[in-house]
Design an enzyme around this catalytic site. Structure first.
Site: not given
Ligand code: ZN
Length: 350
Positions: A199, A286, A197, A162
């Site tokens: 996200h 995750d 991931d 991120h």
């Molecule tokens: Zn993540």
């Protein structure tokens, strides 16, 4: 396969973060590394520490993915913040240039708002040393592949995907996966980054969005309903020389392993026309059904299938740990991925 981790990464130990307006204990702490190390140990895997956690070469490589201004900010902000009257021990933002802003401020509070796009990146006195050690582990894994290893893994924590060119966010300060890709670019003309991931890897996308030499792809929970909210749509495909070199495959919240593997197949097929010579995998765990960040519904055995499929691409590969938060499954999910990626009989070999 070679495995890297440096104990100095534990120097970054954020006490809390803001969840729906509440200060709660951060799920992103050193305990994650201990769980992941236990997962590797269950397969008989030991990690190697990079020789150094800071060097002029590492800093030069980081400056290819982040702005010098941002790197200077990370190194100096804690001391400047602490000199403010009544400043808290931990640096965190309270004002943001929503809509863009017209100039870069001199005041520490303004700079914190400029460079930290959310409240998930509390920065302590030791954070910079911790995230430099983290980046050094990613650098060591990429260098191992440059030196001839078929694959290497860096246990990076905190995560990095991120973190954008000029920005921290979502627990991330330095973009370890982008750094690894940049190191691979020193030998390979075309490098792909395939982010699995939970996200969207918005920082990585931003870093390479206008570049044609690094392809970026990501499967993730649909950002219409999920962090990072403002990036990760299927219509974001790159710009300029990077046009067509970015692909996002968002999945509805709660999607299972079958949907995830179909999305992964879509990404791998698109990636094949790019003709990458080397691969970086931002490896989040995750997407597991019990992860506290709760977006998708993968089972432990799905990570084994993901590992097997990524290994079948048969490119020199650097695996960079991204998300995956404390549950009893975290170490097992990493072990499952490694079993799939390596095949049990090849673990520990170059
Ligand atoms: Zn993540």
């Amino acid at each position: 396969m070679e495995f890297f981790y440096h104990p100095d990464q534990e120097r970054h130990a954020p006490p809390s973060f803001l969840l729906r307006g509440r200060q709660v204990a951060s799920p992103e702490g050193p305990v994650r590394a201990r769980m992941l190390l236990e997962g590797l140990a269950s397969l008989g895997i030991a990690v190697t520490s990079p020789a150094t956690t800071d060097s002029p070469r590492l800093r030069e490589r980081l400056a290819r993915v982040h702005t010098r201004r941002y790197l200077d900010f990370l190194e100096t902000i804690h001391a400047r913040w602490s000199a403010l009257p009544e400043a808290a021990e931990v640096v965190s933002p309270n004002v943001h240039p929503c809509g863009g802003g017209h100039h870069y401020p001199r005041h520490p509070v303004g700079q914190v708002g400029w460079h930290m796009h959310d409240m998930a990146c509390p920065l302590t006195a030791d954070t910079f040393r911790g995230v430099m050690a983290n980046a050094a582990s990613a650098e060591a894994a990429a260098e191992a592949v440059l030196a001839g290893a078929a694959s290497a893994y860096a246990l990076c924590r905190p995560p990095g995907h991120h973190a954008g060119p000029d920005r921290a966010g979502g627990f991330c300060f330095l973009n370890n996966s982008a750094l690894a890709a940049e190191v691979l670019r020193e030998r390979y003309a075309r490098v792909a980054i395939l982010d699995v991931d939970l996200h969207h890897g918005n920082g990585t996308q931003d870093i390479f969005y206008a570049r044609g030499d690094v392809w970026t792809g990501s499967v993730h929970a649909d950002p219409a309903d999920f962090y990072p909210f403002f990036w990760g749509g299927a219509d974001e495909t790159g710009e300029g020389e990077g046009r067509g070199a970015n692909l996002n495959v968002p999945l509805p919240l709660g999607s299972d392993g079958t949907a995830f593997m179909a999305a992964l197949e879509t990404l791998i097929e698109a990636m094949s026309s790019f003709q990458a010579e080397a691969l970086v995998v931002p490896l989040g765990l995750d997407a597991h059904r019990d992860d506290p960040l709760a977006g998708l519904a993968l089972e432990t055995e799905d990570f084994e299938a993901i590992g097997r499929r990524l290994a079948a691409i048969a490119l020199p590969t650097v695996l960079i740990q991204e998300g995956g938060y404390p549950t009893e499954h975290l170490g097992r999910n990493l072990a499952a991925f490694m079993r799939g990626f390596n095949g049990a009989e090849r673990l520990g070999e170059g």
